[in-house]
Design a protein around this motif. Sequence first.
Motif, PDB file in Angstrom:
ATOM      1  N   ASP A  91      41.535 -15.439  -4.619  1.00 26.79           N
ATOM      2  CA  ASP A  91      40.788 -16.672  -4.579  1.00 26.79           C
ATOM      3  C   ASP A  91      39.559 -16.531  -5.667  1.00 26.79           C
ATOM      4  O   ASP A  91      39.296 -17.609  -6.288  1.00 26.79           O
ATOM      5  CB  ASP A  91      40.014 -16.676  -3.198  1.00 26.79           C
ATOM      6  CG  ASP A  91      39.037 -17.775  -2.765  1.00 26.79           C
ATOM      7  OD1 ASP A  91      39.232 -18.624  -3.690  1.00 26.79           O
ATOM      8  OD2 ASP A  91      38.857 -17.841  -1.720  1.00 26.79           O
ATOM      9  N   LYS A  94      41.174 -17.880  -8.997  1.00 24.38           N
ATOM     10  CA  LYS A  94      41.064 -19.291  -8.784  1.00 24.38           C
ATOM     11  C   LYS A  94      39.799 -20.084  -9.144  1.00 24.38           C
ATOM     12  O   LYS A  94      39.560 -20.888  -9.866  1.00 24.38           O
ATOM     13  CB  LYS A  94      41.653 -19.791  -7.494  1.00 24.38           C
ATOM     14  CG  LYS A  94      43.106 -19.640  -7.589  1.00 24.38           C
ATOM     15  CD  LYS A  94      43.637 -20.054  -5.913  1.00 24.38           C
ATOM     16  CE  LYS A  94      45.237 -19.418  -5.546  1.00 24.38           C
ATOM     17  NZ  LYS A  94      45.622 -19.994  -4.165  1.00 24.38           N
ATOM     18  N   ARG A  95      38.879 -19.459  -8.357  1.00 20.72           N
ATOM     19  CA  ARG A  95      37.447 -19.828  -8.653  1.00 20.72           C
ATOM     20  C   ARG A  95      36.870 -19.663  -9.936  1.00 20.72           C
ATOM     21  O   ARG A  95      36.261 -20.354 -10.515  1.00 20.72           O
ATOM     22  CB  ARG A  95      36.447 -19.253  -7.648  1.00 20.72           C
ATOM     23  CG  ARG A  95      36.867 -19.798  -6.267  1.00 20.72           C
ATOM     24  CD  ARG A  95      35.908 -19.388  -5.179  1.00 20.72           C
ATOM     25  NE  ARG A  95      36.292 -19.733  -3.738  1.00 20.72           N
ATOM     26  CZ  ARG A  95      36.115 -21.024  -3.332  1.00 20.72           C
ATOM     27  NH1 ARG A  95      35.228 -21.896  -4.030  1.00 20.72           N
ATOM     28  NH2 ARG A  95      36.244 -21.432  -2.066  1.00 20.72           N
ATOM     29  N   THR A  96      37.237 -18.367 -10.615  1.00 21.98           N
ATOM     30  CA  THR A  96      36.931 -18.252 -11.797  1.00 21.98           C
ATOM     31  C   THR A  96      37.582 -19.297 -12.947  1.00 21.98           C
ATOM     32  O   THR A  96      36.846 -19.672 -14.011  1.00 21.98           O
ATOM     33  CB  THR A  96      37.570 -16.698 -12.401  1.00 21.98           C
ATOM     34  OG1 THR A  96      36.927 -15.804 -11.429  1.00 21.98           O
ATOM     35  CG2 THR A  96      37.000 -16.528 -13.916  1.00 21.98           C
ATOM     36  N   GLU A  97      38.756 -19.548 -12.621  1.00 23.93           N
ATOM     37  CA  GLU A  97      39.438 -20.596 -13.737  1.00 23.93           C
ATOM     38  C   GLU A  97      38.614 -21.837 -13.326  1.00 23.93           C
ATOM     39  O   GLU A  97      38.430 -22.713 -14.368  1.00 23.93           O
ATOM     40  CB  GLU A  97      40.672 -20.929 -13.250  1.00 23.93           C
ATOM     41  CG  GLU A  97      41.552 -21.954 -13.806  1.00 23.93           C
ATOM     42  CD  GLU A  97      41.681 -21.771 -15.338  1.00 23.93           C
ATOM     43  OE1 GLU A  97      41.835 -22.580 -16.101  1.00 23.93           O
ATOM     44  OE2 GLU A  97      41.636 -20.497 -15.853  1.00 23.93           O
ATOM     45  N   LYS A  98      37.988 -22.240 -12.187  1.00 18.98           N
ATOM     46  CA  LYS A  98      37.320 -23.456 -11.921  1.00 18.98           C
ATOM     47  C   LYS A  98      36.147 -23.474 -12.777  1.00 18.98           C
ATOM     48  O   LYS A  98      35.566 -24.520 -13.287  1.00 18.98           O
ATOM     49  CB  LYS A  98      36.982 -23.673 -10.553  1.00 18.98           C
ATOM     50  CG  LYS A  98      38.269 -24.100  -9.596  1.00 18.98           C
ATOM     51  CD  LYS A  98      38.039 -24.462  -8.234  1.00 18.98           C
ATOM     52  CE  LYS A  98      39.345 -24.771  -7.545  1.00 18.98           C
ATOM     53  NZ  LYS A  98      39.079 -25.181  -6.141  1.00 18.98           N
ATOM     54  N   ASN A 100      35.544 -21.704 -15.375  1.00 19.85           N
ATOM     55  CA  ASN A 100      36.009 -21.965 -16.963  1.00 19.85           C
ATOM     56  C   ASN A 100      36.146 -23.460 -17.177  1.00 19.85           C
ATOM     57  O   ASN A 100      35.677 -23.754 -18.248  1.00 19.85           O
ATOM     58  CB  ASN A 100      37.127 -21.065 -17.066  1.00 19.85           C
ATOM     59  CG  ASN A 100      36.913 -19.530 -16.960  1.00 19.85           C
ATOM     60  OD1 ASN A 100      35.724 -19.214 -17.013  1.00 19.85           O
ATOM     61  ND2 ASN A 100      38.086 -18.947 -16.861  1.00 19.85           N
ATOM     62  N   GLU A 101      36.858 -24.181 -16.140  1.00 23.90           N
ATOM     63  CA  GLU A 101      36.775 -25.741 -16.524  1.00 23.90           C
ATOM     64  C   GLU A 101      35.648 -26.191 -16.727  1.00 23.90           C
ATOM     65  O   GLU A 101      35.370 -27.212 -17.426  1.00 23.90           O
ATOM     66  CB  GLU A 101      37.715 -26.083 -15.180  1.00 23.90           C
ATOM     67  CG  GLU A 101      39.283 -25.616 -15.323  1.00 23.90           C
ATOM     68  CD  GLU A 101      39.832 -26.281 -14.136  1.00 23.90           C
ATOM     69  OE1 GLU A 101      39.280 -27.090 -13.317  1.00 23.90           O
ATOM     70  OE2 GLU A 101      41.142 -25.997 -13.952  1.00 23.90           O
ATOM     71  N   ALA A 102      34.521 -25.894 -15.654  1.00 24.38           N
ATOM     72  CA  ALA A 102      33.259 -26.563 -15.603  1.00 24.38           C
ATOM     73  C   ALA A 102      32.677 -26.094 -16.841  1.00 24.38           C
ATOM     74  O   ALA A 102      31.861 -26.753 -17.449  1.00 24.38           O
ATOM     75  CB  ALA A 102      32.486 -26.101 -14.300  1.00 24.38           C
ATOM     76  N   GLU A 105      33.810 -28.436 -19.879  1.00 25.97           N
ATOM     77  CA  GLU A 105      33.403 -29.691 -19.830  1.00 25.97           C
ATOM     78  C   GLU A 105      31.816 -29.628 -20.189  1.00 25.97           C
ATOM     79  O   GLU A 105      31.425 -30.662 -20.750  1.00 25.97           O
ATOM     80  CB  GLU A 105      33.253 -30.021 -18.269  1.00 25.97           C
ATOM     81  CG  GLU A 105      32.815 -31.512 -18.074  1.00 25.97           C
ATOM     82  CD  GLU A 105      33.342 -31.950 -16.700  1.00 25.97           C
ATOM     83  OE1 GLU A 105      32.725 -33.165 -16.417  1.00 25.97           O
ATOM     84  OE2 GLU A 105      33.845 -31.377 -15.806  1.00 25.97           O
ATOM     85  N   ASP A 154      28.853 -28.779 -10.679  1.00 23.54           N
ATOM     86  CA  ASP A 154      29.856 -28.360 -10.357  1.00 23.54           C
ATOM     87  C   ASP A 154      29.907 -26.920 -10.847  1.00 23.54           C
ATOM     88  O   ASP A 154      30.563 -25.941  -9.916  1.00 23.54           O
ATOM     89  CB  ASP A 154      31.071 -28.969 -10.721  1.00 23.54           C
ATOM     90  CG  ASP A 154      31.335 -30.331 -10.373  1.00 23.54           C
ATOM     91  OD1 ASP A 154      30.759 -30.407  -9.088  1.00 23.54           O
ATOM     92  OD2 ASP A 154      31.936 -31.243 -10.928  1.00 23.54           O
ATOM     93  N   GLN A 158      30.687 -23.613  -8.259  1.00 27.24           N
ATOM     94  CA  GLN A 158      31.912 -22.594  -8.493  1.00 27.24           C
ATOM     95  C   GLN A 158      31.413 -21.274  -8.751  1.00 27.24           C
ATOM     96  O   GLN A 158      32.076 -20.312  -8.387  1.00 27.24           O
ATOM     97  CB  GLN A 158      32.535 -23.148  -9.473  1.00 27.24           C
ATOM     98  CG  GLN A 158      33.368 -24.614  -9.456  1.00 27.24           C
ATOM     99  CD  GLN A 158      34.262 -24.642  -8.188  1.00 27.24           C
ATOM    100  OE1 GLN A 158      34.723 -23.464  -7.655  1.00 27.24           O
ATOM    101  NE2 GLN A 158      34.161 -25.712  -7.313  1.00 27.24           N
TER     102      GLN A 158
END
Length: 409
Positions: A91, A94-98, A100-102, A105, A154, A158
Amino acid sequence: MPVLASHRKPRTKVRTTTPAVGFTTAALASVTLLSTQSATAAPSEPKPAIEDVQKKVDELYRQAGSATQQYNRAKAASTAQRTKVDTLLSDVAKRTEKINEARRELGAFAAEQYRTGGIAPTATFFLADDPQAYFDQSRLMSRSTERQQKAVDDFRTQQAAASKKRAEAVQSLESLTETQTTLRSSKQKVQNKLTEARSLLAKLTAEEKARLAELERKKEAEAKEKAERLAARQAAEAKEREEREAAEKKAREEAAKESGGDSGSGAGSGTGTGTSPGSGTGTDTGTGTDGSYASKAQKVLDFARAQIGKPYVWGASGPASYDCSGLTQAAWREAGVTLPRTTWDQVKVGTRVATSDLQPGDLVFFYDDISHVGIYKGDGMMIHAPKPGANVREESIYYMPIYGSVRPA
């Protein structure tokens, strides 16, 4: 040159029979010491009686059984904790990847703002070709600002969630470490107790081992005799119950005939087919059990019988070897019932029953510390995985002190 005479008289040698005092004292002290050593040359500890050895070995095996249950509990907890840690780490990833996406952006917004430059609203108004163009551009900037704000929100969301999950993962890892420490400690306790028991047995002579085997046979015979008495008592109770039910049925039929009604063979007349709990049939309908339990118990016993002859191995739950609670857990799994891993937890499952009310499939627990369990098969006998060095076998439930019994389903 003339020789001068000595001015001293030569001493006269006198023979005496009195020994030297120093030698006599030393000799006497030596004799006394040797006498004292001879008097105390006996073994410092007398060899224990074979009966005491038997009690000691039995107690060590019981303690090893208790440590085995500690090991089983720690192992089950360790497995569950490891699964939880793996889930939390997944988990977090996955949240670390989110995050990184934020972050990417936000970086895109920052780069775009850097390229275009920030223009104050007043400057935008004066540089616009007309008021309408100003308002159009303001709306675009407002939408861009909203998107930027959403990206920031976001990112923060995250980041906070990832931090929380990361903290949970750290805490779970600490718990896992503690559980694994308990696991190693319990394992060492088992090994120490078994080593001590084997050491005691290894010191016995062939004659003493034969004597110990004789004591064991006597113990088994006494336990079997108690089981036979229980079976006889239960059989007598079953016969008495059947006779009573038959008499009640006959009385109802006669009453029905006298009243001119039906022959009395209908509902409520009773079948009289119930048998005593513990008689081996598992069909007693007068103690709150039914055919469903009897069917499950049959599966349990079929499985348990198939394991007879397989070795006891502490911490094992099949299929090649078992400890006591590993066998009961595997057997009841065959009937679709999930039992906990340890005796301490299995005793809390289902309904408590008295020894006199035992039915096939019930679990019988032993010792005050509830460190052993067996599967009742009827007639005062059980199937169990006894102890290290022994195989799964049938034995009287009176071979060990009974703590209590439960009906799992």
